[in-house]
Scaffold this active site. Structure first.
Site, PDB file in Angstrom:
ATOM      1  N   GLU A 197      -3.958  -9.385   3.683  1.00 19.42           N
ATOM      2  CA  GLU A 197      -4.882  -9.058   4.791  1.00 19.42           C
ATOM      3  C   GLU A 197      -6.057 -10.022   4.899  1.00 19.42           C
ATOM      4  O   GLU A 197      -6.499 -10.343   6.006  1.00 19.42           O
ATOM      5  CB  GLU A 197      -5.424  -7.630   4.629  1.00 19.42           C
ATOM      6  CG  GLU A 197      -4.431  -6.527   4.948  1.00 19.42           C
ATOM      7  CD  GLU A 197      -3.464  -6.207   3.807  1.00 19.42           C
ATOM      8  OE1 GLU A 197      -3.454  -6.945   2.798  1.00 19.42           O
ATOM      9  OE2 GLU A 197      -2.715  -5.226   3.918  1.00 19.42           O
ATOM     10  N   GLU A 246       0.837  -1.206   0.000  1.00 18.14           N
ATOM     11  CA  GLU A 246       0.000   0.000   0.000  1.00 18.14           C
ATOM     12  C   GLU A 246       0.875   1.260   0.000  1.00 18.14           C
ATOM     13  O   GLU A 246       0.592   2.230  -0.696  1.00 18.14           O
ATOM     14  CB  GLU A 246      -0.937  -0.015   1.215  1.00 18.14           C
ATOM     15  CG  GLU A 246      -1.986  -1.119   1.102  1.00 18.14           C
ATOM     16  CD  GLU A 246      -2.938  -1.159   2.278  1.00 18.14           C
ATOM     17  OE1 GLU A 246      -2.461  -1.378   3.402  1.00 18.14           O
ATOM     18  OE2 GLU A 246      -4.146  -0.948   2.071  1.00 18.14           O
TER      19      GLU A 246
END
Ligand code: NAD
Length: 685
Positions: free
Chosen positions: A133, A113
């Site tokens: 995740e 990210e």
């Protein structure tokens, strides 16, 4: 490159100036995970670059890994420490100078990210990128879904995020997530790239590429079906699709809110619990590096022996198998070859993986040919005399070598009495199919030496299995707990429940299968033989559920005979309710004078879980397991307990203890003579 002055921006981030390019380097050993100190340092770096007019561009780089992911310990805190990752990424985007992320090793989760918040990404060949995740019950929370969406398009983003995929970056392949893959000196390449860069290029400002009609629906349906509808996967799909319709600011806010909600939920907590259970186990039993395994010998080419041999061969060890029945061993080898070929044809095994198994797996016809191994493992019949004889022969063949037994229930201390050097014997209890299951129970007998233990932990590591330490008792950790709750299931049959109801209650909780379906699959005869072997020692005052015996006496051993607790149509593995078996259950209750009552699925489930917790607490109190979290790993990896529920100690920790104790007292009452109550509090200490 000349030695430049390094300035510390935080305890784990430093800053160097290379003429007109500033390099912000994250150096957070051992794996370069993200943390509050990392975010703080990067933030300071951005501010410094903004303030220095001579700096034209910034390079963000890691050490071995760019950033391997977030510090999971942080995720257990309700409010994350500042600055949070989205704020750092916004600062990267708002910086007027271009930023190049230089990726190496692992760039995962928050690391990816962060890289996607940079204007350009250059990667060292062989690096991996991914958003894991969802494997932890969450979704990315710092724009991962929204920025990947703009690079891969919706359908591929759904597969990438929901499948927690890891992409390996190779030179010759095009990768939409990075601009360039390089070999050589990454820093030099990144600085050159930064100088060539043409201004800002913010991923979030890019349009979302359109997919083929129907592709998004197909990817979404596949992801949701594969996860069996887990809430975080539905949420991930929702966040990605929302990104195709909402403006980026709203879509990011939605993603963040979902991330926070899921992160603080029990499923993500349970998966983190499993993650930390693995970590503490690995820390407690790290095999010393001097243990060297090159060759292993297996005795017994049955279901287990051959499965274990295939697993060892696949891990690169020369594996030699001997069976008293030579023809059976040859046939078993042929079956493995055929299975491997089929899996290769279907693309489940690569050509290299298949070849490794074929090359390393050898069946020998002469016992003496087993010599020369560092580890000898027996998987012969479950019979004390047979096993003792085989082990004594092995000791004569390979004096001083480590000997392991795959026994499920036999007393390894008694087995060791057949040996001159009992310290060399250790239990290595595998699960079927041994080349696929991810756990092995390591059983330490009274005399087992540290060297023998280290050897089998090293073998477990080579096999990439979670090796859970146990001590000797009937069933060790896993089967002992399994037998305790399976017994309760059979007692409930006599009290009023039916097999399909019990299986439904447990699969409803998330178990892969219910105990009656499992029994039919593995064969009722195994447990039957075991019960017969204990006939002489069983206390007549104990309740004895007898339906399983009656099924076996009538030759109903489960799937292999077409009927067991359920009936099976020819060639089918799908069990149908059996009116005959249900009638037999009802008649058994009558014969025993038990008045049948109805059970709700919730009552069934709680009785099973409380009995599991009770036995787990006894296993801990007896010192059979070292840690409550080891028991959780065992149940999840070996017995189909849903990972997203963490295991039995995590379940207990999230229930009011007094209520559990009340239910435990009811369980003791229902079970009658012989029931031992454990201290449930031990599981949450
Ligand atoms: P199996 O009957 O399929 O295979 C046993 C093999 O051992 C046979 O091929 C037999 O010919 C061979 N054998 C017997 N005596 C021998 C001797 N003296 N020398 C050499 N070979 C000999 O049994 P299995 O299911 O593979 O189980 C083997 C062991 O693994 C047992 O101790 C069992 O309790 C344990 N185990 C089984 C499972 C399972 O799911 N089947 C799971 C865990 C552990």
């Amino acid at each position: 490159m000349q030695q430049l002055e390094r300035e510390a921006l935080s305890s784990v981030v430093d800053y160097t100036v290379h003429e007109d390019v500033a390099v912000v380097r994250i150096d957070n050993p051992p794996v370069n995970a993200s943390s509050a100190e990392v975010r703080l340092g990067v933030m300071q770096g951005i501010q410094k670059v903004a303030a220095e007019p001579g700096i034209k561009a910034m390079v963000l780089i890691g050490t071995k890994n760019f950033v391997s992911g977030s510090d999971l310990k942080e995720f257990s805190i309700t409010q994350l420490p500042e600055p949070e990752l989205p704020a750092v990424i916004s600062a990267l985007e708002e910086l007027e100078k271009p930023v190049v992320a230089a990726l190496s090793g692992a760039t995962l989760g928050g690391g990816l990210e962060l890289a996607l918040g940079c204007d350009y990404r250059i990667a060292l060949a062989g690096g991996i990128v991914g958003l894991p995740e969802t494997s932890l019950g969450m979704i990315p929370g710092a724009g991962g879904t929204q920025r990947v969406l703009r690079l891969l398009g919706p359908a591929q983003t759904i597969s990438f995020v929901c499948g927690a995929q890891r992409h390996v970056l190779e030179m010759e392949q095009g990768h939409k997530l990075v601009d360039r893959v390089v070999s050589g000196d990454l820093l030099e390449e990144a600085i050159r790239f930064a100088r060539e860069a043409h201004g800002k290029r913010i991923v979030l400002n890019e349009p979302v590429p359109a997919d083929e009609p129907g592709a998004v629906e197909k990817a979404a349906a596949a992801a949701i079906a594969k996860s069996k509808g887990r809430p975080h996967i539905i949420s991930a799909v929702g966040a990605i699709i929302a990104g195709t319709a909402l403006d980026p600011v709203k879509a990011l806010a939605h993603e963040r809110a979902e991330f926070t909600r899921l992160r603080n939920g029990t499923e993500a907590g349970a998966l983190r619990h499993q993650f930390f259970a693995q970590k503490s186990l690995a820390k407690a039993h790290r095999p010393p590096s001097e243990i060297y395994l090159q060759r292993v010998s297996i005795i017994g080419a049955g279901t287990m022996g051959m499965g274990i041999a295939r697993a060892f061969a696949a891990s690169g060890l020369q594996t030699t198998v001997f069976d008293a029945n030579e023809q059976a061993a040859r046939q078993a080898l042929e079956r493995v070859h055929a299975d491997v070929q089929r899996e290769q044809d279907k693309g489940r095994l690569s050509a290299a993986e298949a070849e490794l198994i074929r090359e390393n797996l050898l069946v020998v016809s002469d016992f003496a040919q087993l010599a020369g191994s560092q580890l000898y493992l027996e998987a012969v019949f479950e019979d004390m005399a047979v096993k003792q004889e085989v082990l004594a022969d092995l000791e004569s063949l390979a004096d001083g070598a480590v000997l392991a037994t795959n026994t499920s229930y036999l007393d390894i201390n008694q087995m060791a009495q057949a040996l001159k050097r009992p310290e060399n014997l250790v239990g290595m209890h595998f699960f079927s199919p041994a080349f696929r299951t991810s756990v092995v129970e390591i059983v330490r007998a009274d005399a087992t030496s540290q060297h023998a233990l280290d050897t089998v932990f090293a073998a477990g590591k080579l096999l990439r299995k979670t090796a859970v330490p146990a001590k000797v008792c009937d069933g060790f950790i896993g089967n002992r707990i399994y037998n305790a709750y399976r017994r309760q299931c059979e007692l409930m049959l006599e009290e009023g429940a039916l097999p399909y109801q019990i299986d439904r209650a447990l699969t409803g909780f998330g178990f892969a299968m219910g105990p009656f379906a499992v029994a039919d699959m593995s064969g009722l005869d195994i447990a039957w033989r075991m019960r017969r072997s204990k006939d002489g020692t069983r206390d007549a005052r104990e309740r004895y559920p007898s339906v399983a015996d009656q099924l076996c006496e009538a030759g109903n051993f489960g799937q292999k005979t077409g009927s067991g607790w359920y009936t099976y149509a020819e060639g089918s593995y799908r069990g149908e309710r059996s009116p005959k078996v249900e009638q037999l259950i009802i008649e058994t209750s009558e014969a025993k004078g038990i008045e049948r009552r109805s059970f709700t699925d919730q009552q069934i489930l709680r009785r099973v879980l409380v009995s599991m917790a009770n036995e787990a607490s006894l296993v801990l109190a007896d010192g059979i397991a070292e840690r409550a979290s080891d028991i959780d790993l065992m149940l999840v990896l070996g017995y189909g307990f849903p990972a997203y529920r963490g295991g039995i100690s995590y379940w207990v920790a999230n229930e009011p203890l007094e209520q559990l104790q009340r239910e435990q007292a009811e369980l003791a009452e229902a079970s009658g003579y012989g029931f031992v109550s454990g201290d449930l509090g031990l599981l949450v200490k």
